[in-house]
Write a protein that holds these residues in place. Structure first.
Motif, PDB file in Angstrom:
ATOM      1  N   GLU A 271       5.365   5.842  14.419  1.00 47.22           N
ATOM      2  CA  GLU A 271       4.802   4.612  15.060  1.00 47.22           C
ATOM      3  C   GLU A 271       3.695   4.052  14.228  1.00 47.22           C
ATOM      4  N   LEU A 272       2.492   5.080  14.125  1.00 45.35           N
ATOM      5  CA  LEU A 272       1.473   4.687  13.347  1.00 45.35           C
ATOM      6  C   LEU A 272       1.816   4.209  11.817  1.00 45.35           C
ATOM      7  N   LEU A 273       2.595   4.813  11.201  1.00 42.89           N
ATOM      8  CA  LEU A 273       3.012   4.775   9.880  1.00 42.89           C
ATOM      9  C   LEU A 273       3.738   3.494   9.712  1.00 42.89           C
ATOM     10  N   GLU A 274       4.431   3.226  10.625  1.00 46.02           N
ATOM     11  CA  GLU A 274       5.191   1.646  10.595  1.00 46.02           C
ATOM     12  C   GLU A 274       4.223   0.496  10.991  1.00 46.02           C
ATOM     13  N   THR A 275       3.352   0.714  12.021  1.00 45.53           N
ATOM     14  CA  THR A 275       2.729  -0.537  12.705  1.00 45.53           C
ATOM     15  C   THR A 275       1.344  -0.768  12.019  1.00 45.53           C
ATOM     16  N   THR A 276       0.615   0.345  11.425  1.00 45.03           N
ATOM     17  CA  THR A 276      -0.693   0.391  10.869  1.00 45.03           C
ATOM     18  C   THR A 276      -0.818   0.669   9.471  1.00 45.03           C
ATOM     19  N   ASP A 277      -1.873   0.414   8.996  1.00 44.79           N
ATOM     20  CA  ASP A 277      -2.294   0.752   7.577  1.00 44.79           C
ATOM     21  C   ASP A 277      -3.207   1.906   7.285  1.00 44.79           C
ATOM     22  N   LEU A 278      -3.330   2.610   8.481  1.00 47.15           N
ATOM     23  CA  LEU A 278      -4.146   3.754   8.251  1.00 47.15           C
ATOM     24  C   LEU A 278      -3.754   4.787   7.377  1.00 47.15           C
ATOM     25  N   PRO A 279      -4.820   5.369   6.634  1.00 45.69           N
ATOM     26  CA  PRO A 279      -4.425   6.443   5.595  1.00 45.69           C
ATOM     27  C   PRO A 279      -3.890   7.434   6.233  1.00 45.69           C
ATOM     28  N   VAL A 280      -2.959   8.146   5.703  1.00 43.20           N
ATOM     29  CA  VAL A 280      -2.060   9.471   6.015  1.00 43.20           C
ATOM     30  C   VAL A 280      -3.023  10.320   6.794  1.00 43.20           C
ATOM     31  N   GLU A 281      -4.022  10.727   6.309  1.00 45.47           N
ATOM     32  CA  GLU A 281      -5.194  11.539   6.589  1.00 45.47           C
ATOM     33  C   GLU A 281      -5.430  11.149   8.174  1.00 45.47           C
ATOM     34  N   GLU A 282      -5.952  10.120   8.137  1.00 44.29           N
ATOM     35  CA  GLU A 282      -6.228   9.503   9.701  1.00 44.29           C
ATOM     36  C   GLU A 282      -5.060   9.415  10.670  1.00 44.29           C
ATOM     37  N   VAL A 283      -3.829   9.307  10.159  1.00 45.37           N
ATOM     38  CA  VAL A 283      -2.557   9.405  10.927  1.00 45.37           C
ATOM     39  C   VAL A 283      -2.617  10.820  11.509  1.00 45.37           C
ATOM     40  N   ALA A 284      -2.774  11.708  10.448  1.00 47.90           N
ATOM     41  CA  ALA A 284      -2.841  13.259  10.951  1.00 47.90           C
ATOM     42  C   ALA A 284      -3.345  13.487  12.010  1.00 47.90           C
ATOM     43  N   ARG A 285      -4.637  13.100  11.759  1.00 48.22           N
ATOM     44  CA  ARG A 285      -5.756  13.392  12.614  1.00 48.22           C
ATOM     45  C   ARG A 285      -5.498  12.666  14.210  1.00 48.22           C
ATOM     46  N   ARG A 286      -5.032  11.582  14.160  1.00 53.13           N
ATOM     47  CA  ARG A 286      -4.816  10.833  15.594  1.00 53.13           C
ATOM     48  C   ARG A 286      -3.596  11.578  16.302  1.00 53.13           C
ATOM     49  N   CYS A 287      -2.572  12.168  15.237  1.00 49.27           N
ATOM     50  CA  CYS A 287      -1.396  12.597  16.157  1.00 49.27           C
ATOM     51  C   CYS A 287      -1.639  14.218  16.153  1.00 49.27           C
ATOM     52  N   GLY A 288      -2.722  14.741  16.070  1.00 51.21           N
ATOM     53  CA  GLY A 288      -3.138  16.310  16.309  1.00 51.21           C
ATOM     54  C   GLY A 288      -2.788  17.105  15.253  1.00 51.21           C
ATOM     55  N   PHE A 289      -2.436  16.847  14.148  1.00 54.94           N
ATOM     56  CA  PHE A 289      -2.121  17.545  13.038  1.00 54.94           C
ATOM     57  C   PHE A 289      -3.194  18.048  12.085  1.00 54.94           C
ATOM     58  N   GLY A 290      -4.381  17.374  12.391  1.00 54.14           N
ATOM     59  CA  GLY A 290      -5.607  17.832  11.792  1.00 54.14           C
ATOM     60  C   GLY A 290      -5.546  17.384  10.519  1.00 54.14           C
ATOM     61  N   ALA A 291      -4.903  17.809   9.431  1.00 53.86           N
ATOM     62  CA  ALA A 291      -4.860  17.558   7.921  1.00 53.86           C
ATOM     63  C   ALA A 291      -3.520  16.910   7.635  1.00 53.86           C
ATOM     64  N   ALA A 292      -3.315  16.036   6.451  1.00 51.22           N
ATOM     65  CA  ALA A 292      -2.499  15.508   5.950  1.00 51.22           C
ATOM     66  C   ALA A 292      -1.242  16.323   5.792  1.00 51.22           C
ATOM     67  N   THR A 293      -1.743  17.673   5.009  1.00 51.49           N
ATOM     68  CA  THR A 293      -0.781  18.450   4.363  1.00 51.49           C
ATOM     69  C   THR A 293       0.048  18.892   5.863  1.00 51.49           C
ATOM     70  N   THR A 294      -0.604  19.242   6.946  1.00 50.62           N
ATOM     71  CA  THR A 294       0.196  19.734   7.956  1.00 50.62           C
ATOM     72  C   THR A 294       1.136  18.732   8.648  1.00 50.62           C
ATOM     73  N   LEU A 295       0.562  17.330   8.609  1.00 54.10           N
ATOM     74  CA  LEU A 295       1.677  16.450   8.996  1.00 54.10           C
ATOM     75  C   LEU A 295       2.969  16.268   8.127  1.00 54.10           C
ATOM     76  N   ARG A 296       2.446  16.383   6.863  1.00 50.54           N
ATOM     77  CA  ARG A 296       3.639  16.196   5.745  1.00 50.54           C
ATOM     78  C   ARG A 296       4.657  17.363   5.994  1.00 50.54           C
ATOM     79  N   GLN A 297       4.273  18.535   6.146  1.00 53.44           N
ATOM     80  CA  GLN A 297       5.199  19.630   6.265  1.00 53.44           C
ATOM     81  C   GLN A 297       6.032  19.364   7.701  1.00 53.44           C
ATOM     82  N   HIS A 298       5.498  19.107   8.854  1.00 49.95           N
ATOM     83  CA  HIS A 298       6.343  18.850  10.098  1.00 49.95           C
ATOM     84  C   HIS A 298       7.200  17.626   9.961  1.00 49.95           C
TER      85      HIS A 298
END
Length: 325
Positions: A271-298
């Motif tokens: 949802e955040l990737l579709e509806t905002t221009d937040l950097p991937v690192e910030e998307v990862a933080r807001r989703c509870g993944f902590g880091a962009a690398t963890t978000l990318r993995q899951h």
């Protein structure tokens, strides 16, 4: 892109499944800014068709209307011991051959299996009919333990209500998380349930308030996905020990707390990737993944594409991203 949808009707067609298909794809939500579809119900001989509840429906279109469909839905088939008419099988074979998708609802899996398009593929159906489906069509891999299966171009649901989940899942793949969530809100259903969730789980009797207590915990947790949410914290919120909470969670939902959290976090990331221009690192933080690398993995493990590619797809051309099955 999904634009044209037809549902197959035959003697004894499932009433509830017909209602689901009509509500999701036949209702005009264009004024709300949502996608609209050219939707039709088709049958071999247009006219009056009996449903499984004895309610007659008038079907105007013959099977030739399915020739341009992007999605063909095989609704519930009442006659599990009898093969559907060959004409319906030809419609499904033609659909797959031209690159369209096929969806079955509940016992509509018998119609899909009889056509041959599911040979070597996986179909879900209601647990009550799974053994019969596997016996009649041994070339099909039948999964009776899940709500729905995405084996693109085939989508199949386990039972009546799971048909809604399957439709919402397809909308998410086609149009993204925001559109799927908006339609789900209109239908007053959860915006996302994992297809691998169990159809039913037998377990010990639980106190009558456990269902509501768990719902309260899930709502509470979904509002705090950016925070650490170990099972100990969730259990404390439910006033249970971690062991009891995990056991009750699986009994009531058919999945684990960790699997549920991952699904919610990935859905929020979509949802955040579709509806905002937040950097991937910030998307990862807001989703509870902590880091962009963890978000990318899951994200990649669940959806078969990277967060960056997903954003380009749904904020650019509008074409669906590839999703792993």
């Amino acid at each position: 892109m999904l634009r044209d949808v037809v549902a197959l009707a035959y003697d004894g067609v499932g009433t509830f499944g017909l209602g689901i298909a009509s509500e999701v794809f036949g209702f005009d939500r264009g004024p709300e800014g949502l996608p609209t579809y050219d939707f039709a119900v088709v049958t071999e001989q247009p006219g009056r068709v009996r449903t499984d509840t004895g309610l007659d429906v008038h079907v105007e279109h013959g099977l030739e209307r399915a020739a341009r469909a992007d999605l063909v839905i095989a609704l519930g088939w009442e006659h599990g011991d009898v093969d559907p008419p060959e004409a319906y099988g030809q419609v499904l074979r033609d659909a797959v051959a031209r690159g369209a998708r096929v969806m079955s609802q509940c016992t509509g899996a018998f119609v899909v299996a009889a056509s041959g398009v599911a040979d070597g593929r996986v179909l879900a159906t209601h647990w009550r009919y799974a053994d019969e489906l596997a016996r009649r069509y041994p070339a099909v891999r039948v999964d009776s333990d899940v709500l729905y299966v995405d084996d693109d171009p085939l989508f199949s649901s386990a039972g009546s209500a799971a048909g809604i989940d399957t439709c919402v899942h397809l909308l998410r793949r086609e149009h993204g998380a925001a559109v799927a969530a908006a339609v789900a809100r209109r239908l007053v259903v959860p915006p996302h349930r994992e297809g691998g969730q169990a159809q039913f789980v037998e377990g010990p009797a639980l106190p009558p308030d456990d269902g509501q207590r768990l719902r309260d915990v899930l709502v509470w947790a979904s509002e705090r996905l950016d925070e650490p949410l170990p099972v100990e914290r969730l259990a404390a919120r439910a006033l249970q020990s971690p062991r009891s909470f995990a056991r009750h969670f699986r009994v009531l939902t058919g999945t684990t707390p960790l699997a549920w959290l991952l699904a919610q976090r990935v859905a929020l990331a979509q949802e955040l990737l579709e509806t905002t221009d937040l950097p991937v690192e910030e998307v990862a933080r807001r989703c509870g993944f902590g880091a962009a690398t963890t978000l990318r993995q899951h994200f990649t493990r669940r959806l078969g594409t990277s967060p960056q590619a997903y954003r380009r797809t749904f904020r650019g051309t509008g074409e669906p991203a590839l999703v792993a099955t």
